[in-house]
Design a protein around this motif. Structure first.
Motif, short mmCIF file in Angstrom:
data_model
loop_
_atom_site.label_atom_id
_atom_site.label_comp_id
_atom_site.label_asym_id
_atom_site.label_seq_id
_atom_site.Cartn_x
_atom_site.Cartn_y
_atom_site.Cartn_z
N LYS A 132 72.96 -5.93 122.57
CA LYS A 132 71.98 -6.11 123.64
C LYS A 132 72.71 -5.80 124.94
O LYS A 132 72.01 -5.08 125.74
N LYS A 133 74.04 -6.06 125.04
CA LYS A 133 74.78 -6.03 126.30
C LYS A 133 74.79 -4.41 126.48
O LYS A 133 74.75 -3.71 127.55
N VAL A 134 75.28 -3.64 125.45
CA VAL A 134 75.27 -2.07 125.44
C VAL A 134 74.13 -1.44 126.05
O VAL A 134 74.03 -0.39 126.63
N LYS A 135 72.98 -2.03 125.47
CA LYS A 135 71.75 -1.17 125.85
C LYS A 135 71.63 -1.44 127.35
O LYS A 135 70.65 -0.55 127.82
N SER A 136 72.00 -2.22 128.06
CA SER A 136 71.76 -2.35 129.53
C SER A 136 73.11 -1.73 130.34
O SER A 136 72.82 -1.73 131.54
N LEU A 137 73.82 -1.01 129.79
CA LEU A 137 75.07 -0.44 130.35
C LEU A 137 74.50 1.03 131.07
O LEU A 137 73.55 1.59 130.55
N LYS A 138 74.58 1.33 132.28
CA LYS A 138 74.58 2.40 133.21
C LYS A 138 75.93 3.05 133.65
O LYS A 138 76.76 2.63 133.81
N PRO A 139 75.93 4.57 133.57
CA PRO A 139 76.85 5.31 133.99
C PRO A 139 77.07 5.13 135.40
O PRO A 139 76.05 4.93 136.10
#
Length: 261
Positions: free
Chosen positions: A147-154
């Motif tokens: 869930k956390k990974v899906k919210s990551l932005k470059p």
């Protein structure tokens, strides 16, 4: 080389990553939890990376380590790593493994501080989400990480190459669990401490590192280890005095004239 580590093989595996990662490790008296995220250079390889590259590498590496440790200890060691049953978490296939760290002290030698059971046998779960390799101790943890990974932005990278945030009391407690004699030799119960912050970076061809912690925590640590040193010195002096008294008694006995028949 003495430990059987082939750094060229490690380098070959690391070539698959960008070098960006984040993770954490926490431990208690009977268990420890870990979680992390690594970034792959080529997102197209994500679907097959774990099964075709990562797991075979771990299996090969663990076999060579077991062979080398067995050679050094004079024992025939079993597997250090074995795969466990796959699962599905949040729609992603999850692979599992179990690490079993053997007692590799040389035959006939008792380890001064045997490794605690939870550090000798632990589970590991891993999957890929797009270009990210995500791993944790359990599937429940992994679900939160996904869930956390899906919210990551470059975003543009700022700050040092590596930062670490260490809970000092927990770290010392973990060390004490592996070296039970430590708390006896020093100040008894480990005091409540704050956190230690460490950074590591490369700039202009130089490696730079820094460590910081609260001054009150430094005072507590100095007092803790100093008290242990003082107690050890008092105990050593007491033992020396007892031995000297015994030696003097023996000398007095030897000086007594022998009774004539």
């Amino acid at each position: 080389a003495e430990m059987g580590i082939d750094f060229s093989e490690i380098g070959a595996l690391m070539e698959n990553y960008t070098g960006e990662m984040a993770g954490g490790l926490s431990f208690s008296e009977d268990s420890f939890r870990f979680e992390g995220i690594d970034v792959l250079k080529d997102p197209k390889r994500a679907g097959t990376f774990i099964e075709k590259v990562y797991l075979p590498w771990i299996e090969k590496f663990s076999q060579s380590m077991a062979a080398k440790l067995g050679e050094l200890s004079g024992k025939k060691l079993g597997k250090i790593f074995e795969r466990t049953k796959p699962s599905t978490v949040s729609g992603y296939k999850v692979y599992g493994g179990r690490f079993v760290i053997p007692d590799f002290a040389p035959t006939g030698v008792n380890a001064a501080a045997p490794m605690p059971e939870f550090a000798k046998n632990f589970e590991w779960r891993v999957t890929t989400v797009d270009k990210y390799v995500v791993y944790a101790s359990t599937d429940a943890q992994l679900a939160k990480m996904i869930k956390k990974v899906k919210s990551l932005k470059p975003k543009t990278v700022k700050g040092p190459l590596l930062t670490m945030d260490v809970d000092l009391a927990s770290y010392l407690q973990f060390v004490a669990s592996m070296v039970p004699q430590a708390t006896e030799q020093f100040g008894g119960q480990i005091p409540n401490l704050g956190r230690m912050y460490m950074t590591f970076d490369f700039k202009s061809g130089e490696a730079l590192s820094s460590t910081s912690m609260g001054t009150n925590d430094i005072k507590k640590m100095v007092a803790y280890f100093s008290q242990g040193a003082v107690d050890a010195e008092i105990e050593r002096a007491s033992v020396d005095e007892e031995n000297r008294d015994e030696a003097e008694k023996e000398e007095v006995q030897d000086d007594k004239p022998e009774k004539k028949a």
